[in-house]
Design a protein around this motif. Structure first.
Motif, PDB file in Angstrom:
ATOM      1  N   TYR A 195       0.830  -1.215   0.000  1.00 26.01           N
ATOM      2  CA  TYR A 195       0.000   0.000   0.000  1.00 26.01           C
ATOM      3  C   TYR A 195       0.865   1.266   0.000  1.00 26.01           C
ATOM      4  O   TYR A 195       0.638   2.193  -0.800  1.00 26.01           O
ATOM      5  CB  TYR A 195      -0.907  -0.026   1.224  1.00 26.01           C
ATOM      6  N   ALA A 198       2.652   1.690  -3.325  1.00 27.10           N
ATOM      7  CA  ALA A 198       1.729   2.182  -4.360  1.00 27.10           C
ATOM      8  C   ALA A 198       1.532   3.689  -4.244  1.00 27.10           C
ATOM      9  O   ALA A 198       1.505   4.405  -5.258  1.00 27.10           O
ATOM     10  CB  ALA A 198       0.393   1.452  -4.245  1.00 27.10           C
ATOM     11  N   TYR A 214      -1.220  -2.626  -6.738  1.00 24.14           N
ATOM     12  CA  TYR A 214      -2.663  -2.894  -6.632  1.00 24.14           C
ATOM     13  C   TYR A 214      -2.959  -4.363  -6.895  1.00 24.14           C
ATOM     14  O   TYR A 214      -3.729  -5.001  -6.166  1.00 24.14           O
ATOM     15  CB  TYR A 214      -3.423  -2.002  -7.616  1.00 24.14           C
ATOM     16  N   GLN A 215      -2.349  -4.912  -7.938  1.00 24.17           N
ATOM     17  CA  GLN A 215      -2.548  -6.323  -8.254  1.00 24.17           C
ATOM     18  C   GLN A 215      -2.073  -7.212  -7.101  1.00 24.17           C
ATOM     19  O   GLN A 215      -2.701  -8.234  -6.782  1.00 24.17           O
ATOM     20  CB  GLN A 215      -1.791  -6.694  -9.542  1.00 24.17           C
ATOM     21  N   ALA A 225      -6.674  -2.259  -1.484  1.00 26.37           N
ATOM     22  CA  ALA A 225      -6.641  -2.337  -2.946  1.00 26.37           C
ATOM     23  C   ALA A 225      -7.656  -1.380  -3.558  1.00 26.37           C
ATOM     24  O   ALA A 225      -7.372  -0.703  -4.552  1.00 26.37           O
ATOM     25  CB  ALA A 225      -6.916  -3.765  -3.396  1.00 26.37           C
ATOM     26  N   GLN A 226      -8.844  -1.300  -2.939  1.00 31.14           N
ATOM     27  CA  GLN A 226      -9.877  -0.394  -3.450  1.00 31.14           C
ATOM     28  C   GLN A 226      -9.432   1.057  -3.335  1.00 31.14           C
ATOM     29  O   GLN A 226      -9.673   1.868  -4.249  1.00 31.14           O
ATOM     30  CB  GLN A 226     -11.172  -0.616  -2.666  1.00 31.14           C
ATOM     31  N   ILE A 228      -6.387   2.168  -3.482  1.00 32.79           N
ATOM     32  CA  ILE A 228      -5.363   2.421  -4.495  1.00 32.79           C
ATOM     33  C   ILE A 228      -5.983   2.571  -5.871  1.00 32.79           C
ATOM     34  O   ILE A 228      -5.637   3.487  -6.627  1.00 32.79           O
ATOM     35  CB  ILE A 228      -4.307   1.295  -4.481  1.00 32.79           C
ATOM     36  N   ILE A 229      -6.916   1.700  -6.244  1.00 32.83           N
ATOM     37  CA  ILE A 229      -7.496   1.784  -7.584  1.00 32.83           C
ATOM     38  C   ILE A 229      -8.309   3.059  -7.738  1.00 32.83           C
ATOM     39  O   ILE A 229      -8.360   3.653  -8.824  1.00 32.83           O
ATOM     40  CB  ILE A 229      -8.345   0.528  -7.896  1.00 32.83           C
TER      41      ILE A 229
END
Length: 300
Positions: A195, A198, A214-215, A225-226, A228-229
């Motif tokens: 995290y 990223a 993210y992957q 992850a959410q 970051i995207i």
């Protein structure tokens, strides 16, 4: 003679208090009216007052009051323990934790500096010092404390993580990336390291690097992850090295006044064996013979 009398008096008081504690514990177990820990704490407080070396009592009291979040009482117990055992790691760490819980960060920092001066080889003392320095925004001093802890214990992946985070806060992204990647080398499933890395890539306008993290976060921590995207989709930080964002669907622009009609052509499958075509046969009727006018009619 006076010393002997004082000695026996202390022994008598201690025995009396222990007897009272035993009776109270038995009664508490049978009736359920008293909490054993509270009874024990109350008795130990009395024992500590009449015993010259009550280190064990104050140690227990500090731990008990900390577990019940009675921070001021825990501070008193650990302070007594420090005075009785000025080199006790437990006393300094316990006292600093209580100060931190009370948000008395400067007091915690002073206690921890004393600890690392007494025990310079104690890595966790520098870790705790770094925590408190970071809490008050003294990032450079916190970095120095973490570096010292890492020097003593090079395998601590959380120190690489914290160093990476702090270097990112002071704007030294390249150094931050180095420590975060090392944290992932030590623990590839560290969701926090993925995290933080990223976020650093995004601040460097490197969407490809952020997408890679993210992957990696998918399945480890879907909430991070959410985040970051969403940051990637709103940042617009794309450069020539970026990869297309397959997970983000860009809305298509509609041209006013034009309507796009999508036509579908259905095709029938061609059969593997052609069936013979049957032509309909034409049926022709024979012409009826003409009637002979000289022939007599059959009708009467």
């Amino acid at each position: 003679m006076a010393d002997r009398a004082a000695y026996y008096r202390r022994r008598y008081l201690r025995s009396l208090l222990l007897a009272v504690m035993t009776l109270l514990l038995v009664w508490g177990f049978r009736t359920g009216h008293l909490e054993v820990d509270k009874v024990k704490a109350a008795v130990l407080e009395q024992v500590a007052k009449v015993t010259p070396d009550a280190s064990n009592a104050y140690s227990y009291l500090g731990s008990y009051h900390t577990s019940t979040e009675q921070w001021e009482d825990a501070v008193s117990a650990y302070s007594e323990l420090v005075s009785l055992q000025p080199e006790s790691v437990e006393a300094y760490i316990g006292l600093s934790d209580c100060y931190r819980s009370l948000k008395r960060y400067e007091d915690a920092i002073d206690i921890l500096k004393t600890l690392v001066n007494i025990h310079p080889e104690y890595a966790f003392g520098y870790v705790s010092l770094g925590y408190n320095l970071s809490d008050v925004g003294r990032y450079q001093e916190a970095i120095e404390a973490y570096l010292k802890a890492l020097e003593l214990e090079p395998s601590m992946s959380n120190m690489h993580l914290r160093l990476g985070r702090l270097y990112a806060k002071i704007g030294e992204n390249k150094t931050a990336i180095t420590y975060l990647e090392e944290a992932l080398n030590l623990d590839e499933k560290s969701d926090e390291a993925h995290y933080e890395l990223a976020k650093v890539w995004l601040s460097e306008e490197n969407t490809a690097g952020a997408m890679e993290q993210y992957q990696a976060l998918l399945g480890l921590n879907d909430n991070l992850a959410q985040e970051i995207i969403e940051a990637i989709s709103t940042s617009g930080a794309q450069d020539s090295n970026d990869v297309p964002l397959g997970e983000i669907e860009e809305p298509q622009e509609e041209i006013e006044g034009e309507t796009t009609v999508e036509t579908k052509v259905e095709t029938k499958p061609t059969p593997l064996i052609e069936e013979p075509t049957v032509q309909p046969q034409k049926v022709t009727e024979s012409p009826r013979p003409a009637r002979d006018p000289n022939r007599p009619s059959s009708r009467p």
